[in-house]
Write a protein that holds these residues in place. Structure first.
Motif, PDB file in Angstrom:
ATOM      1  N   LEU A 103    -120.331 -13.557  24.044  1.00 22.34           N
ATOM      2  CA  LEU A 103    -120.731 -14.009  22.710  1.00 22.34           C
ATOM      3  C   LEU A 103    -121.177 -12.886  21.793  1.00 22.34           C
ATOM      4  O   LEU A 103    -121.955 -12.026  22.201  1.00 22.34           O
ATOM      5  CB  LEU A 103    -121.901 -14.983  22.812  1.00 22.34           C
ATOM      6  CG  LEU A 103    -121.614 -16.439  23.014  1.00 22.34           C
ATOM      7  CD1 LEU A 103    -122.901 -17.234  22.947  1.00 22.34           C
ATOM      8  CD2 LEU A 103    -120.623 -16.979  22.039  1.00 22.34           C
ATOM      9  N   PRO A 104    -120.740 -12.940  20.560  1.00 28.33           N
ATOM     10  CA  PRO A 104    -121.279 -12.016  19.560  1.00 28.33           C
ATOM     11  C   PRO A 104    -122.772 -12.302  19.343  1.00 28.33           C
ATOM     12  O   PRO A 104    -123.190 -13.459  19.307  1.00 28.33           O
ATOM     13  CB  PRO A 104    -120.485 -12.340  18.294  1.00 28.33           C
ATOM     14  CG  PRO A 104    -119.288 -13.104  18.758  1.00 28.33           C
ATOM     15  CD  PRO A 104    -119.686 -13.792  20.018  1.00 28.33           C
ATOM     16  N   PHE A 105    -123.562 -11.254  19.196  1.00 25.43           N
ATOM     17  CA  PHE A 105    -125.016 -11.386  19.072  1.00 25.43           C
ATOM     18  C   PHE A 105    -125.417 -12.313  17.935  1.00 25.43           C
ATOM     19  O   PHE A 105    -126.308 -13.144  18.095  1.00 25.43           O
ATOM     20  CB  PHE A 105    -125.641  -9.995  18.848  1.00 25.43           C
ATOM     21  CG  PHE A 105    -127.126 -10.032  18.663  1.00 25.43           C
ATOM     22  CD1 PHE A 105    -127.968 -10.145  19.763  1.00 25.43           C
ATOM     23  CD2 PHE A 105    -127.689  -9.967  17.398  1.00 25.43           C
ATOM     24  CE1 PHE A 105    -129.348 -10.186  19.610  1.00 25.43           C
ATOM     25  CE2 PHE A 105    -129.065 -10.007  17.237  1.00 25.43           C
ATOM     26  CZ  PHE A 105    -129.895 -10.115  18.342  1.00 25.43           C
ATOM     27  N   MET A 128    -121.890 -14.180  28.397  1.00 25.92           N
ATOM     28  CA  MET A 128    -122.419 -12.827  28.454  1.00 25.92           C
ATOM     29  C   MET A 128    -123.032 -12.570  27.083  1.00 25.92           C
ATOM     30  O   MET A 128    -122.351 -12.716  26.057  1.00 25.92           O
ATOM     31  CB  MET A 128    -121.343 -11.795  28.763  1.00 25.92           C
ATOM     32  CG  MET A 128    -121.980 -10.425  28.903  1.00 25.92           C
ATOM     33  SD  MET A 128    -121.045  -9.278  29.889  1.00 25.92           S
ATOM     34  CE  MET A 128    -119.618  -9.064  28.869  1.00 25.92           C
ATOM     35  N   LEU A 129    -124.308 -12.214  27.109  1.00 23.60           N
ATOM     36  CA  LEU A 129    -125.054 -11.997  25.874  1.00 23.60           C
ATOM     37  C   LEU A 129    -125.597 -10.575  25.849  1.00 23.60           C
ATOM     38  O   LEU A 129    -125.805  -9.968  26.904  1.00 23.60           O
ATOM     39  CB  LEU A 129    -126.249 -12.963  25.804  1.00 23.60           C
ATOM     40  CG  LEU A 129    -125.958 -14.444  25.923  1.00 23.60           C
ATOM     41  CD1 LEU A 129    -127.244 -15.219  26.136  1.00 23.60           C
ATOM     42  CD2 LEU A 129    -125.243 -14.936  24.688  1.00 23.60           C
ATOM     43  N   GLN A 130    -125.879 -10.091  24.661  1.00 26.05           N
ATOM     44  CA  GLN A 130    -126.582  -8.823  24.573  1.00 26.05           C
ATOM     45  C   GLN A 130    -127.967  -9.011  25.178  1.00 26.05           C
ATOM     46  O   GLN A 130    -128.530 -10.103  25.153  1.00 26.05           O
ATOM     47  CB  GLN A 130    -126.688  -8.366  23.121  1.00 26.05           C
ATOM     48  CG  GLN A 130    -125.374  -7.882  22.570  1.00 26.05           C
ATOM     49  CD  GLN A 130    -125.512  -7.340  21.160  1.00 26.05           C
ATOM     50  OE1 GLN A 130    -126.567  -7.432  20.536  1.00 26.05           O
ATOM     51  NE2 GLN A 130    -124.432  -6.784  20.654  1.00 26.05           N
ATOM     52  N   ASP A 131    -128.487  -7.941  25.720  1.00 28.38           N
ATOM     53  CA  ASP A 131    -129.745  -7.974  26.455  1.00 28.38           C
ATOM     54  C   ASP A 131    -130.868  -8.678  25.684  1.00 28.38           C
ATOM     55  O   ASP A 131    -131.552  -9.542  26.226  1.00 28.38           O
ATOM     56  CB  ASP A 131    -130.154  -6.540  26.806  1.00 28.38           C
ATOM     57  CG  ASP A 131    -131.096  -6.457  27.969  1.00 28.38           C
ATOM     58  OD1 ASP A 131    -131.016  -7.315  28.867  1.00 28.38           O
ATOM     59  OD2 ASP A 131    -131.928  -5.520  27.989  1.00 28.38           O
ATOM     60  N   ALA A 134    -130.316 -12.480  25.570  1.00 32.69           N
ATOM     61  CA  ALA A 134    -130.555 -13.106  26.878  1.00 32.69           C
ATOM     62  C   ALA A 134    -132.044 -13.197  27.161  1.00 32.69           C
ATOM     63  O   ALA A 134    -132.544 -14.239  27.612  1.00 32.69           O
ATOM     64  CB  ALA A 134    -129.847 -12.320  27.975  1.00 32.69           C
ATOM     65  N   LEU A 135    -132.758 -12.127  26.908  1.00 33.11           N
ATOM     66  CA  LEU A 135    -134.206 -12.139  27.153  1.00 33.11           C
ATOM     67  C   LEU A 135    -134.894 -13.156  26.254  1.00 33.11           C
ATOM     68  O   LEU A 135    -135.780 -13.884  26.695  1.00 33.11           O
ATOM     69  CB  LEU A 135    -134.788 -10.742  26.941  1.00 33.11           C
ATOM     70  CG  LEU A 135    -134.399  -9.719  28.002  1.00 33.11           C
ATOM     71  CD1 LEU A 135    -134.835  -8.318  27.585  1.00 33.11           C
ATOM     72  CD2 LEU A 135    -134.986 -10.083  29.354  1.00 33.11           C
ATOM     73  N   ARG A 136    -134.498 -13.230  24.999  1.00 32.09           N
ATOM     74  CA  ARG A 136    -135.115 -14.170  24.058  1.00 32.09           C
ATOM     75  C   ARG A 136    -134.871 -15.622  24.494  1.00 32.09           C
ATOM     76  O   ARG A 136    -135.749 -16.466  24.391  1.00 32.09           O
ATOM     77  CB  ARG A 136    -134.556 -13.941  22.656  1.00 32.09           C
ATOM     78  CG  ARG A 136    -135.198 -14.835  21.608  1.00 32.09           C
ATOM     79  CD  ARG A 136    -134.636 -14.623  20.214  1.00 32.09           C
ATOM     80  NE  ARG A 136    -133.276 -15.119  20.123  1.00 32.09           N
ATOM     81  CZ  ARG A 136    -132.208 -14.378  19.872  1.00 32.09           C
ATOM     82  NH1 ARG A 136    -132.315 -13.092  19.680  1.00 32.09           N
ATOM     83  NH2 ARG A 136    -131.005 -14.918  19.803  1.00 32.09           N
ATOM     84  N   LEU A 137    -133.683 -15.900  25.031  1.00 32.04           N
ATOM     85  CA  LEU A 137    -133.345 -17.271  25.395  1.00 32.04           C
ATOM     86  C   LEU A 137    -133.884 -17.698  26.755  1.00 32.04           C
ATOM     87  O   LEU A 137    -134.215 -18.857  26.953  1.00 32.04           O
ATOM     88  CB  LEU A 137    -131.824 -17.451  25.390  1.00 32.04           C
ATOM     89  CG  LEU A 137    -131.155 -17.374  24.029  1.00 32.04           C
ATOM     90  CD1 LEU A 137    -129.644 -17.397  24.196  1.00 32.04           C
ATOM     91  CD2 LEU A 137    -131.612 -18.501  23.126  1.00 32.04           C
ATOM     92  N   ARG A 161    -130.003 -21.604  36.743  1.00 30.58           N
ATOM     93  CA  ARG A 161    -129.228 -20.417  37.120  1.00 30.58           C
ATOM     94  C   ARG A 161    -128.996 -19.542  35.897  1.00 30.58           C
ATOM     95  O   ARG A 161    -127.972 -19.620  35.265  1.00 30.58           O
ATOM     96  CB  ARG A 161    -127.903 -20.815  37.739  1.00 30.58           C
ATOM     97  CG  ARG A 161    -128.057 -21.461  39.085  1.00 30.58           C
ATOM     98  CD  ARG A 161    -126.758 -21.777  39.676  1.00 30.58           C
ATOM     99  NE  ARG A 161    -125.831 -20.653  39.478  1.00 30.58           N
ATOM    100  CZ  ARG A 161    -124.598 -20.630  39.892  1.00 30.58           C
ATOM    101  NH1 ARG A 161    -124.105 -21.666  40.497  1.00 30.58           N
ATOM    102  NH2 ARG A 161    -123.829 -19.601  39.672  1.00 30.58           N
ATOM    103  N   VAL A 162    -129.968 -18.755  35.559  1.00 29.39           N
ATOM    104  CA  VAL A 162    -129.851 -17.819  34.449  1.00 29.39           C
ATOM    105  C   VAL A 162    -129.938 -16.427  35.041  1.00 29.39           C
ATOM    106  O   VAL A 162    -130.891 -16.099  35.744  1.00 29.39           O
ATOM    107  CB  VAL A 162    -130.968 -18.045  33.404  1.00 29.39           C
ATOM    108  CG1 VAL A 162    -130.882 -17.008  32.312  1.00 29.39           C
ATOM    109  CG2 VAL A 162    -130.867 -19.449  32.839  1.00 29.39           C
ATOM    110  N   PHE A 163    -128.930 -15.601  34.789  1.00 24.56           N
ATOM    111  CA  PHE A 163    -128.894 -14.253  35.345  1.00 24.56           C
ATOM    112  C   PHE A 163    -129.138 -13.258  34.232  1.00 24.56           C
ATOM    113  O   PHE A 163    -128.483 -13.296  33.206  1.00 24.56           O
ATOM    114  CB  PHE A 163    -127.536 -13.961  35.989  1.00 24.56           C
ATOM    115  CG  PHE A 163    -127.181 -14.942  37.064  1.00 24.56           C
ATOM    116  CD1 PHE A 163    -127.791 -14.888  38.300  1.00 24.56           C
ATOM    117  CD2 PHE A 163    -126.257 -15.942  36.820  1.00 24.56           C
ATOM    118  CE1 PHE A 163    -127.475 -15.799  39.286  1.00 24.56           C
ATOM    119  CE2 PHE A 163    -125.939 -16.857  37.784  1.00 24.56           C
ATOM    120  CZ  PHE A 163    -126.548 -16.787  39.043  1.00 24.56           C
TER     121      PHE A 163
END
Length: 164
Positions: A103-105, A128-131, A134-137, A161-163
């Motif tokens: 995904l685009p940020f 796949m998200l930018q770091d 992912a951390l925010r979500l 299941r969040v990696f």
């Protein structure tokens, strides 16, 4: 994402196999698209950028397993595009699609809010998200100032299941 190994890991994480229907958001040049097609998926790729949509169409033009739609994903009506495909592929049984995307940020939060509640359409969502996204979500604790309504939303609608 041009790393073929990462694309294969995304496809494997989603358990994509022959006959699956997959939503790919922002296919870009089509590197993830190639991995999804190799796994046997039928793909609906939603691409806002006309140039990239043309590039993906040209790259995979000969396959009927790919439908490229030029549209902003945040304005995309999922049910009208996916339910007919799922009915056609299901042969009378309930069938679900999967979401696999890099995904685009700038649209990550909006896409998660749009797609995550659609358990009637999607069984798996691998993004796949930018770091930072992912951390925010997924990584905010209830006892911290970073904990926001989006964290409640993600926790409510997702499996655990969040990696990161």
């Amino acid at each position: 994402m041009l790393n073929a190994r990462v694309n294969e890991e995304l496809v494997a994480a989603a358990g994509v196999e022959e006959g699956d229907v997959v939503l790919e958001i922002g296919p870009g040049t089509g590197s993830l698209t190639a991995a999804l097609l190799a796994a046997g998926a039928t793909i609906v790729a939603v691409e806002k950028d006309k140039h990239m949509a043309t590039l993906v169409r040209d790259r995979f033009g000969s396959t009927e397993q790919l439908k490229v739609i030029e549209e902003d994903i945040t304005k995309f009506h999922v049910h009208s595009h996916f339910l007919p495909i799922l009915e056609e592929k299901s042969h009378g049984k309930k069938k679900y699609a999967k979401v696999v995307s890099n995904l685009p940020f700038n649209v990550s939060t909006e896409v998660v809010k749009q797609i995550l509640p659609m358990g009637d359409v999607f069984s798996v969502m691998v993004l796949m998200l930018q770091d930072e996204a992912a951390l925010r979500l997924a990584n905010a604790s209830i006892q911290t100032p970073e904990y926001r309504p989006i964290n409640v939303f993600v926790n409510f609608y997702s499996g655990k299941r969040v990696f990161l």
